[in-house]
Design a protein around this motif. Structure first.
Motif, PDB file in Angstrom:
ATOM      1  N   ARG A 126       0.845  -1.206   0.000  1.00  0.00           N
ATOM      2  CA  ARG A 126       0.000   0.000   0.000  1.00  0.00           C
ATOM      3  C   ARG A 126       0.873   1.246   0.000  1.00  0.00           C
ATOM      4  O   ARG A 126       1.829   1.348   0.755  1.00  0.00           O
ATOM      5  CB  ARG A 126      -0.938   0.013   1.213  1.00  0.00           C
ATOM      6  CG  ARG A 126      -1.870   1.230   1.232  1.00  0.00           C
ATOM      7  CD  ARG A 126      -2.883   1.139   2.343  1.00  0.00           C
ATOM      8  NE  ARG A 126      -3.959   0.220   2.009  1.00  0.00           N
ATOM      9  CZ  ARG A 126      -4.995   0.500   1.219  1.00  0.00           C
ATOM     10  NH1 ARG A 126      -5.095   1.697   0.652  1.00  0.00           N
ATOM     11  NH2 ARG A 126      -5.936  -0.390   0.989  1.00  0.00           N
ATOM     12  N   VAL A 127       0.539   2.199  -0.884  1.00  0.00           N
ATOM     13  CA  VAL A 127       1.250   3.483  -0.969  1.00  0.00           C
ATOM     14  C   VAL A 127       0.224   4.609  -0.986  1.00  0.00           C
ATOM     15  O   VAL A 127      -0.963   4.389  -1.238  1.00  0.00           O
ATOM     16  CB  VAL A 127       2.137   3.564  -2.247  1.00  0.00           C
ATOM     17  CG1 VAL A 127       3.259   2.547  -2.206  1.00  0.00           C
ATOM     18  CG2 VAL A 127       1.316   3.423  -3.505  1.00  0.00           C
ATOM     19  N   GLU A 128       0.694   5.803  -0.726  1.00  0.00           N
ATOM     20  CA  GLU A 128      -0.165   6.986  -0.807  1.00  0.00           C
ATOM     21  C   GLU A 128      -0.339   7.327  -2.291  1.00  0.00           C
ATOM     22  O   GLU A 128       0.646   7.473  -3.009  1.00  0.00           O
ATOM     23  CB  GLU A 128       0.480   8.154  -0.062  1.00  0.00           C
ATOM     24  CG  GLU A 128      -0.418   9.342   0.127  1.00  0.00           C
ATOM     25  CD  GLU A 128      -1.627   9.050   0.996  1.00  0.00           C
ATOM     26  OE1 GLU A 128      -2.683   9.647   0.706  1.00  0.00           O
ATOM     27  OE2 GLU A 128      -1.522   8.230   1.930  1.00  0.00           O
ATOM     28  N   TYR A 134      -7.513  11.325  -6.477  1.00  0.00           N
ATOM     29  CA  TYR A 134      -7.646   9.878  -6.697  1.00  0.00           C
ATOM     30  C   TYR A 134      -8.947   9.310  -6.113  1.00  0.00           C
ATOM     31  O   TYR A 134      -9.680   8.616  -6.799  1.00  0.00           O
ATOM     32  CB  TYR A 134      -6.428   9.153  -6.105  1.00  0.00           C
ATOM     33  CG  TYR A 134      -6.602   7.656  -6.011  1.00  0.00           C
ATOM     34  CD1 TYR A 134      -6.651   6.880  -7.165  1.00  0.00           C
ATOM     35  CD2 TYR A 134      -6.727   7.023  -4.785  1.00  0.00           C
ATOM     36  CE1 TYR A 134      -6.806   5.506  -7.091  1.00  0.00           C
ATOM     37  CE2 TYR A 134      -6.882   5.662  -4.707  1.00  0.00           C
ATOM     38  CZ  TYR A 134      -6.919   4.900  -5.850  1.00  0.00           C
ATOM     39  OH  TYR A 134      -7.086   3.547  -5.784  1.00  0.00           O
ATOM     40  N   LYS A 135      -9.236   9.617  -4.873  1.00  0.00           N
ATOM     41  CA  LYS A 135     -10.408   9.036  -4.210  1.00  0.00           C
ATOM     42  C   LYS A 135     -11.730   9.544  -4.784  1.00  0.00           C
ATOM     43  O   LYS A 135     -12.702   8.807  -4.859  1.00  0.00           O
ATOM     44  CB  LYS A 135     -10.355   9.290  -2.707  1.00  0.00           C
ATOM     45  CG  LYS A 135      -9.268   8.499  -2.035  1.00  0.00           C
ATOM     46  CD  LYS A 135      -9.247   8.729  -0.549  1.00  0.00           C
ATOM     47  CE  LYS A 135      -8.126   7.920   0.071  1.00  0.00           C
ATOM     48  NZ  LYS A 135      -8.003   8.125   1.494  1.00  0.00           N
ATOM     49  N   HIS A 144      -3.282   3.228  -5.112  1.00  0.00           N
ATOM     50  CA  HIS A 144      -2.902   2.927  -3.735  1.00  0.00           C
ATOM     51  C   HIS A 144      -2.060   1.651  -3.639  1.00  0.00           C
ATOM     52  O   HIS A 144      -1.618   1.276  -2.559  1.00  0.00           O
ATOM     53  CB  HIS A 144      -4.156   2.815  -2.856  1.00  0.00           C
ATOM     54  CG  HIS A 144      -5.074   1.713  -3.262  1.00  0.00           C
ATOM     55  ND1 HIS A 144      -5.825   1.775  -4.415  1.00  0.00           N
ATOM     56  CD2 HIS A 144      -5.357   0.531  -2.691  1.00  0.00           C
ATOM     57  CE1 HIS A 144      -6.539   0.668  -4.524  1.00  0.00           C
ATOM     58  NE2 HIS A 144      -6.271  -0.102  -3.494  1.00  0.00           N
TER      59      HIS A 144
END
Length: 186
Positions: A126-128, A134-135, A144
């Motif tokens: 998992r990454v930012e 994005y969301k 992500h």
């Protein structure tokens, strides 16, 4: 057998084998039958040999329920896939190896969808997301997930298509990534 099958409850009707084919044809044509999962069980306790008991599958989740689920894979659209008491649940935004609390939305006879409430154990992949919208946007499903994780996922999708769908036993080579995975489309 003990006559008990987890997750199933018998209906009120026990049907002789001679009526089985007729019932099956009726259920296939009935739109109402699509709402239920049916399992045919032979020779359970309290059922005479040579008869069929029609049972309705017990769906272990309900809309609005919050469940804890381990994510074991990714679906074709990038959503996390896990099993809750043997029942398939799709969780957008979840990654393999994660444990999440999710609120159940849509419930169908063979699967459910849920939204993440809390990530209890995050994946190492998992990454930012790099994109600030994005969301909200919805155009990218896997920002992500690390780029290396995305390449593994693509390789697994090809392997699954060849093995499960195409029934081909063939070697799948690793996906070749690019130096900078941003600002292009292919």
């Amino acid at each position: 057998s003990s006559g008990k099958m987890p997750g199933l409850r018998p209906s009120a009707r026990v049907l002789p084998n001679s009526r089985y084919q007729l019932l099956r044809r009726i259920l296939k044509r009935s739109a109402k039958a699509e709402r239920f999962s049916f399992v045919l069980c032979y020779n359970l306790s309290n059922i005479y040999s040579g008869e069929v008991c029609l049972m309705k599958a017990n769906i272990p989740v309900q809309k609005g329920e919050v469940i804890e689920i381990n994510i074991t894979g990714l679906g074709s659209s990038g959503e996390g896939v896990g099993k809750y008491q043997g029942f398939t649940v799709f969780v957008p935004g979840a990654l393999p190896t994660e444990t999440v609390k999710a609120k159940v939305g849509l419930v169908k006879k063979s699967y459910a969808t849920a939204k993440i409430v809390e990530i209890l154990e995050a994946s190492a992949e998992r990454v930012e997301p790099a994109c600030p919208v994005y969301k909200e946007c919805g155009g990218c499903q896997l920002q992500h997930l690390s780029y290396a994780g995305q390449l593994k996922m693509k390789e697994q999708q090809v392997r699954d298509a060849l093995d499960r769908i195409g029934h081909l036993d063939t070697e799948v080579l690793p996906v070749i990534g690019c130096a900078n995975p941003w600002n292009y489309r292919n």
